[in-house]
Design a protein around this motif. Sequence first.
Motif, PDB file in Angstrom:
ATOM      1  N   SER A  99     -23.304  19.320  20.125  1.00  0.00           N
ATOM      2  CA  SER A  99     -21.965  18.737  20.257  1.00  0.00           C
ATOM      3  C   SER A  99     -21.187  18.750  18.942  1.00  0.00           C
ATOM      4  O   SER A  99     -19.994  18.470  18.935  1.00  0.00           O
ATOM      5  CB  SER A  99     -22.062  17.308  20.795  1.00  0.00           C
ATOM      6  OG  SER A  99     -22.870  16.522  19.957  1.00  0.00           O
ATOM      7  N   ASN A 100     -21.824  19.093  17.839  1.00  0.00           N
ATOM      8  CA  ASN A 100     -21.155  19.206  16.544  1.00  0.00           C
ATOM      9  C   ASN A 100     -20.139  20.345  16.625  1.00  0.00           C
ATOM     10  O   ASN A 100     -20.469  21.464  17.035  1.00  0.00           O
ATOM     11  CB  ASN A 100     -22.213  19.486  15.472  1.00  0.00           C
ATOM     12  CG  ASN A 100     -21.622  19.780  14.119  1.00  0.00           C
ATOM     13  OD1 ASN A 100     -21.033  20.843  13.918  1.00  0.00           O
ATOM     14  ND2 ASN A 100     -21.808  18.866  13.193  1.00  0.00           N
ATOM     15  N   LEU A 101     -18.890  20.076  16.247  1.00  0.00           N
ATOM     16  CA  LEU A 101     -17.818  21.063  16.395  1.00  0.00           C
ATOM     17  C   LEU A 101     -18.100  22.353  15.626  1.00  0.00           C
ATOM     18  O   LEU A 101     -17.825  23.446  16.113  1.00  0.00           O
ATOM     19  CB  LEU A 101     -16.477  20.458  15.974  1.00  0.00           C
ATOM     20  CG  LEU A 101     -15.236  21.180  16.468  1.00  0.00           C
ATOM     21  CD1 LEU A 101     -15.267  21.429  17.960  1.00  0.00           C
ATOM     22  CD2 LEU A 101     -13.985  20.412  16.081  1.00  0.00           C
ATOM     23  N   GLN A 104     -20.563  24.314  17.630  1.00  0.00           N
ATOM     24  CA  GLN A 104     -19.878  24.910  18.786  1.00  0.00           C
ATOM     25  C   GLN A 104     -19.103  26.159  18.368  1.00  0.00           C
ATOM     26  O   GLN A 104     -19.165  27.193  19.042  1.00  0.00           O
ATOM     27  CB  GLN A 104     -18.907  23.907  19.394  1.00  0.00           C
ATOM     28  CG  GLN A 104     -19.562  22.719  20.023  1.00  0.00           C
ATOM     29  CD  GLN A 104     -18.536  21.715  20.483  1.00  0.00           C
ATOM     30  OE1 GLN A 104     -17.441  22.076  20.903  1.00  0.00           O
ATOM     31  NE2 GLN A 104     -18.879  20.446  20.405  1.00  0.00           N
ATOM     32  N   ASN A 105     -18.370  26.058  17.272  1.00  0.00           N
ATOM     33  CA  ASN A 105     -17.611  27.214  16.783  1.00  0.00           C
ATOM     34  C   ASN A 105     -18.544  28.367  16.419  1.00  0.00           C
ATOM     35  O   ASN A 105     -18.237  29.531  16.661  1.00  0.00           O
ATOM     36  CB  ASN A 105     -16.748  26.825  15.586  1.00  0.00           C
ATOM     37  CG  ASN A 105     -15.605  25.922  15.987  1.00  0.00           C
ATOM     38  OD1 ASN A 105     -15.194  25.884  17.139  1.00  0.00           O
ATOM     39  ND2 ASN A 105     -15.108  25.154  15.034  1.00  0.00           N
ATOM     40  N   GLU A 140     -19.747  19.846  25.956  1.00  0.00           N
ATOM     41  CA  GLU A 140     -18.929  19.728  24.752  1.00  0.00           C
ATOM     42  C   GLU A 140     -18.295  21.063  24.358  1.00  0.00           C
ATOM     43  O   GLU A 140     -17.141  21.106  23.947  1.00  0.00           O
ATOM     44  CB  GLU A 140     -19.766  19.153  23.605  1.00  0.00           C
ATOM     45  CG  GLU A 140     -20.213  17.718  23.838  1.00  0.00           C
ATOM     46  CD  GLU A 140     -19.067  16.751  24.051  1.00  0.00           C
ATOM     47  OE1 GLU A 140     -18.074  16.812  23.303  1.00  0.00           O
ATOM     48  OE2 GLU A 140     -19.152  15.929  24.985  1.00  0.00           O
ATOM     49  N   ILE A 141     -19.024  22.144  24.493  1.00  0.00           N
ATOM     50  CA  ILE A 141     -18.454  23.460  24.181  1.00  0.00           C
ATOM     51  C   ILE A 141     -17.335  23.797  25.163  1.00  0.00           C
ATOM     52  O   ILE A 141     -16.290  24.323  24.769  1.00  0.00           O
ATOM     53  CB  ILE A 141     -19.555  24.543  24.168  1.00  0.00           C
ATOM     54  CG1 ILE A 141     -20.433  24.369  22.919  1.00  0.00           C
ATOM     55  CG2 ILE A 141     -18.951  25.944  24.209  1.00  0.00           C
ATOM     56  CD1 ILE A 141     -21.657  25.269  22.873  1.00  0.00           C
ATOM     57  N   LYS A 143     -15.293  21.808  26.550  1.00  0.00           N
ATOM     58  CA  LYS A 143     -14.102  21.014  26.252  1.00  0.00           C
ATOM     59  C   LYS A 143     -13.179  21.715  25.258  1.00  0.00           C
ATOM     60  O   LYS A 143     -11.974  21.491  25.279  1.00  0.00           O
ATOM     61  CB  LYS A 143     -14.502  19.649  25.697  1.00  0.00           C
ATOM     62  CG  LYS A 143     -15.068  18.710  26.727  1.00  0.00           C
ATOM     63  CD  LYS A 143     -15.423  17.403  26.050  1.00  0.00           C
ATOM     64  CE  LYS A 143     -16.006  16.398  26.989  1.00  0.00           C
ATOM     65  NZ  LYS A 143     -16.294  15.130  26.296  1.00  0.00           N
ATOM     66  N   TYR A 144     -13.740  22.535  24.405  1.00  0.00           N
ATOM     67  CA  TYR A 144     -12.941  23.179  23.358  1.00  0.00           C
ATOM     68  C   TYR A 144     -12.856  24.700  23.502  1.00  0.00           C
ATOM     69  O   TYR A 144     -12.018  25.323  22.860  1.00  0.00           O
ATOM     70  CB  TYR A 144     -13.512  22.828  21.976  1.00  0.00           C
ATOM     71  CG  TYR A 144     -13.498  21.342  21.733  1.00  0.00           C
ATOM     72  CD1 TYR A 144     -12.323  20.694  21.354  1.00  0.00           C
ATOM     73  CD2 TYR A 144     -14.640  20.581  21.928  1.00  0.00           C
ATOM     74  CE1 TYR A 144     -12.298  19.326  21.162  1.00  0.00           C
ATOM     75  CE2 TYR A 144     -14.624  19.203  21.737  1.00  0.00           C
ATOM     76  CZ  TYR A 144     -13.451  18.591  21.350  1.00  0.00           C
ATOM     77  OH  TYR A 144     -13.418  17.229  21.167  1.00  0.00           O
ATOM     78  N   HIS A 145     -13.721  25.278  24.321  1.00  0.00           N
ATOM     79  CA  HIS A 145     -13.766  26.734  24.442  1.00  0.00           C
ATOM     80  C   HIS A 145     -13.929  27.170  25.901  1.00  0.00           C
ATOM     81  O   HIS A 145     -14.642  28.135  26.189  1.00  0.00           O
ATOM     82  CB  HIS A 145     -14.929  27.293  23.610  1.00  0.00           C
ATOM     83  CG  HIS A 145     -14.871  26.920  22.166  1.00  0.00           C
ATOM     84  ND1 HIS A 145     -14.026  27.536  21.274  1.00  0.00           N
ATOM     85  CD2 HIS A 145     -15.531  25.964  21.464  1.00  0.00           C
ATOM     86  CE1 HIS A 145     -14.186  26.998  20.079  1.00  0.00           C
ATOM     87  NE2 HIS A 145     -15.080  26.034  20.167  1.00  0.00           N
ATOM     88  N   THR A 159     -21.549  13.660  28.952  1.00  0.00           N
ATOM     89  CA  THR A 159     -20.445  13.824  28.015  1.00  0.00           C
ATOM     90  C   THR A 159     -19.616  12.556  27.969  1.00  0.00           C
ATOM     91  O   THR A 159     -19.699  11.715  28.866  1.00  0.00           O
ATOM     92  CB  THR A 159     -19.576  15.044  28.392  1.00  0.00           C
ATOM     93  OG1 THR A 159     -18.634  15.272  27.343  1.00  0.00           O
ATOM     94  CG2 THR A 159     -18.839  14.841  29.697  1.00  0.00           C
ATOM     95  N   ASN A 163     -11.190  14.666  26.529  1.00  0.00           N
ATOM     96  CA  ASN A 163     -10.913  16.053  26.957  1.00  0.00           C
ATOM     97  C   ASN A 163     -11.565  16.447  28.279  1.00  0.00           C
ATOM     98  O   ASN A 163     -11.918  17.604  28.465  1.00  0.00           O
ATOM     99  CB  ASN A 163     -11.332  17.034  25.858  1.00  0.00           C
ATOM    100  CG  ASN A 163     -10.615  16.790  24.561  1.00  0.00           C
ATOM    101  OD1 ASN A 163      -9.420  16.487  24.543  1.00  0.00           O
ATOM    102  ND2 ASN A 163     -11.336  16.887  23.465  1.00  0.00           N
TER     103      ASN A 163
END
Length: 182
Positions: A99-101, A104-105, A140-141, A143-145, A159, A163
């Motif tokens: 879950s660390n951004l 994830q990136n 978590e991934i 949510k952003y990707h 989660t 988001n």
Amino acid sequence: MKLPSDWDVPSQGNKDLCDKFIYEIFDYSGILPYRLFMPDSSDVVPLVVYLHGADAFGKDNDLQLTMHDIGTTFAKDEWQRKHPCYVCAPQCNAGNRWSNLMTQNRICRLIKSLVERYQNIDVRRIYIYGYSAGGVGCFEILKYHSDIFAAAVPICGATGWENLKELAKTPIWMVHAADDAH
């Protein structure tokens, strides 16, 4: 239905499946060890990304596959004959979280690099699955990707409330036991 007590013990054939995955290291603002299964197909095929649970955190680049059969499922011959695909199994470092951004990136940059390197990966069929901490990572991934993945299968993941609208953009098959207190 209750699972047998040894449900998470690797099968006898799991080591042979693990041996079909090559060892790789991805460096993007830090090191990410991963294992990669390459299908015996020149057709355009999916990429499946597997996120392991907390019991496989480390940097040995083995536990994510050897701990359970979950990560090697899509490398089985019977699956590959019907549904050839690449399988990528990164390993999250101890003390970190999916879950660390930044993690994830790093996963998303790894996917992009695999797509560039292996021209027969179908960018419209990139899937992600994981169990426990890896199930959390799936959510978590996404949510952003969410734009990267065709679908996700978080197993025993959870989660937070932030988001949640982003999760609706990707088909998700959530798996969780009714008697799981965690």
